[in-house]
Write a protein that holds these residues in place. Structure first.
Motif, PDB file in Angstrom:
ATOM      1  N   ALA A  22       0.930  -1.177  -0.050  1.00  0.00           N
ATOM      2  CA  ALA A  22       0.042  -0.121  -0.245  1.00  0.00           C
ATOM      3  C   ALA A  22       0.555   1.493  -0.100  1.00  0.00           C
ATOM      4  O   ALA A  22       0.504   1.946  -0.495  1.00  0.00           O
ATOM      5  N   ALA A  23       2.215   1.817   0.376  1.00  0.00           N
ATOM      6  CA  ALA A  23       3.068   2.023   0.941  1.00  0.00           C
ATOM      7  C   ALA A  23       3.596   2.576  -0.188  1.00  0.00           C
ATOM      8  O   ALA A  23       3.818   3.324  -1.005  1.00  0.00           O
ATOM      9  N   TYR A  24       4.091   1.235  -1.267  1.00  0.00           N
ATOM     10  CA  TYR A  24       4.518   1.309  -2.613  1.00  0.00           C
ATOM     11  C   TYR A  24       3.361   2.259  -3.305  1.00  0.00           C
ATOM     12  O   TYR A  24       3.979   2.571  -4.728  1.00  0.00           O
ATOM     13  N   VAL A  25       1.956   1.579  -2.921  1.00  0.00           N
ATOM     14  CA  VAL A  25       0.875   2.882  -4.700  1.00  0.00           C
ATOM     15  C   VAL A  25       0.882   3.743  -4.110  1.00  0.00           C
ATOM     16  O   VAL A  25       0.757   4.918  -4.940  1.00  0.00           O
ATOM     17  N   PHE A  26       0.400   4.016  -2.618  1.00  0.00           N
ATOM     18  CA  PHE A  26       0.786   5.748  -2.505  1.00  0.00           C
ATOM     19  C   PHE A  26       1.911   6.499  -2.935  1.00  0.00           C
ATOM     20  O   PHE A  26       2.074   7.891  -3.269  1.00  0.00           O
ATOM     21  N   LEU A  73      -3.275  -8.598  -0.942  1.00  0.00           N
ATOM     22  CA  LEU A  73      -4.208  -7.708  -0.109  1.00  0.00           C
ATOM     23  C   LEU A  73      -3.931  -6.024  -0.373  1.00  0.00           C
ATOM     24  O   LEU A  73      -4.755  -5.493  -0.854  1.00  0.00           O
ATOM     25  N   GLY A  74      -2.644  -5.726   0.281  1.00  0.00           N
ATOM     26  CA  GLY A  74      -2.000  -4.273  -0.521  1.00  0.00           C
ATOM     27  C   GLY A  74      -2.193  -3.398  -0.693  1.00  0.00           C
ATOM     28  O   GLY A  74      -2.752  -2.252  -1.353  1.00  0.00           O
ATOM     29  N   ALA A  75      -2.064  -4.121  -2.422  1.00  0.00           N
ATOM     30  CA  ALA A  75      -2.318  -3.158  -3.608  1.00  0.00           C
ATOM     31  C   ALA A  75      -3.809  -3.015  -4.111  1.00  0.00           C
ATOM     32  O   ALA A  75      -4.190  -2.371  -4.674  1.00  0.00           O
ATOM     33  N   PHE A  76      -4.121  -4.552  -3.818  1.00  0.00           N
ATOM     34  CA  PHE A  76      -6.437  -4.573  -3.985  1.00  0.00           C
ATOM     35  C   PHE A  76      -6.507  -3.019  -3.059  1.00  0.00           C
ATOM     36  O   PHE A  76      -7.307  -2.285  -3.823  1.00  0.00           O
ATOM     37  N   ALA A  77      -6.437  -2.965  -1.969  1.00  0.00           N
ATOM     38  CA  ALA A  77      -6.896  -2.104  -0.947  1.00  0.00           C
ATOM     39  C   ALA A  77      -6.507  -1.259  -1.286  1.00  0.00           C
ATOM     40  O   ALA A  77      -7.486  -0.249  -1.340  1.00  0.00           O
ATOM     41  N   SER A  78      -5.276  -0.462  -1.549  1.00  0.00           N
ATOM     42  CA  SER A  78      -4.634   0.921  -1.303  1.00  0.00           C
ATOM     43  C   SER A  78      -5.300   1.755  -3.343  1.00  0.00           C
ATOM     44  O   SER A  78      -5.789   2.391  -2.989  1.00  0.00           O
ATOM     45  N   VAL A  79      -4.602   0.442  -4.387  1.00  0.00           N
ATOM     46  CA  VAL A  79      -5.895   0.827  -5.571  1.00  0.00           C
ATOM     47  C   VAL A  79      -7.325   1.248  -4.863  1.00  0.00           C
ATOM     48  O   VAL A  79      -8.103   2.317  -6.279  1.00  0.00           O
ATOM     49  N   TRP A  81      -9.155   2.364  -2.750  1.00  0.00           N
ATOM     50  CA  TRP A  81      -8.729   3.820  -2.274  1.00  0.00           C
ATOM     51  C   TRP A  81      -8.821   4.385  -2.229  1.00  0.00           C
ATOM     52  O   TRP A  81      -9.735   5.886  -2.481  1.00  0.00           O
ATOM     53  N   LEU A  82      -7.505   4.676  -3.795  1.00  0.00           N
ATOM     54  CA  LEU A  82      -7.184   5.742  -4.591  1.00  0.00           C
ATOM     55  C   LEU A  82      -8.634   6.002  -5.135  1.00  0.00           C
ATOM     56  O   LEU A  82      -8.561   7.171  -5.461  1.00  0.00           O
ATOM     57  N   VAL A  83      -9.095   5.109  -6.103  1.00  0.00           N
ATOM     58  CA  VAL A  83     -10.235   4.915  -7.288  1.00  0.00           C
ATOM     59  C   VAL A  83     -11.494   5.252  -6.083  1.00  0.00           C
ATOM     60  O   VAL A  83     -12.265   4.856  -5.494  1.00  0.00           O
TER      61      VAL A  83
END
Length: 89
Positions: A22-26, A73-79, A81-83
């Motif tokens: 998630a931090a990487y996506v942000f 899970l982190g990538a799915f959740a953070s993307v 949240w971003l959309v």
């Protein structure tokens, strides 16, 4: 030896890699938006968070599976949240 899994470590690896991803996506979102301070902050968080997972699964290669699960899970959740939905007109 490979199947000797500590459930607490496995959960920790999943959580650490989920938050790391998630931090990487942000971080990437901040870079794309050309926001220097947030990008630098997310980059630092990304490296700090990855330490737990790396240290944990180097002891037992099976933990890599839990790291992959956490990453997904982190990538799915953070993307997700971003959309955000478009505001009503």
């Amino acid at each position: 030896m490979l199947l000797n899994i500590d459930p607490l470590i496995a959960v920790g690896v999943v959580a650490a890699t989920a938050v790391t991803d998630a931090a990487y996506v942000f971080f990437n979102a901040a870079v794309a938006a050309r926001r220097r301070i947030p990008a630098a902050n997310w980059s630092a968080c990304w490296y700090l968070l990855s330490a737990f997972a790396v240290i944990s699964y180097t002891e037992n290669a099976v933990y890599v599976v839990f790291a992959a699960l956490g990453s997904w899970l982190g990538a799915f959740a953070s993307v997700t949240w971003l959309v955000r939905p478009a505001p009503p007109r």
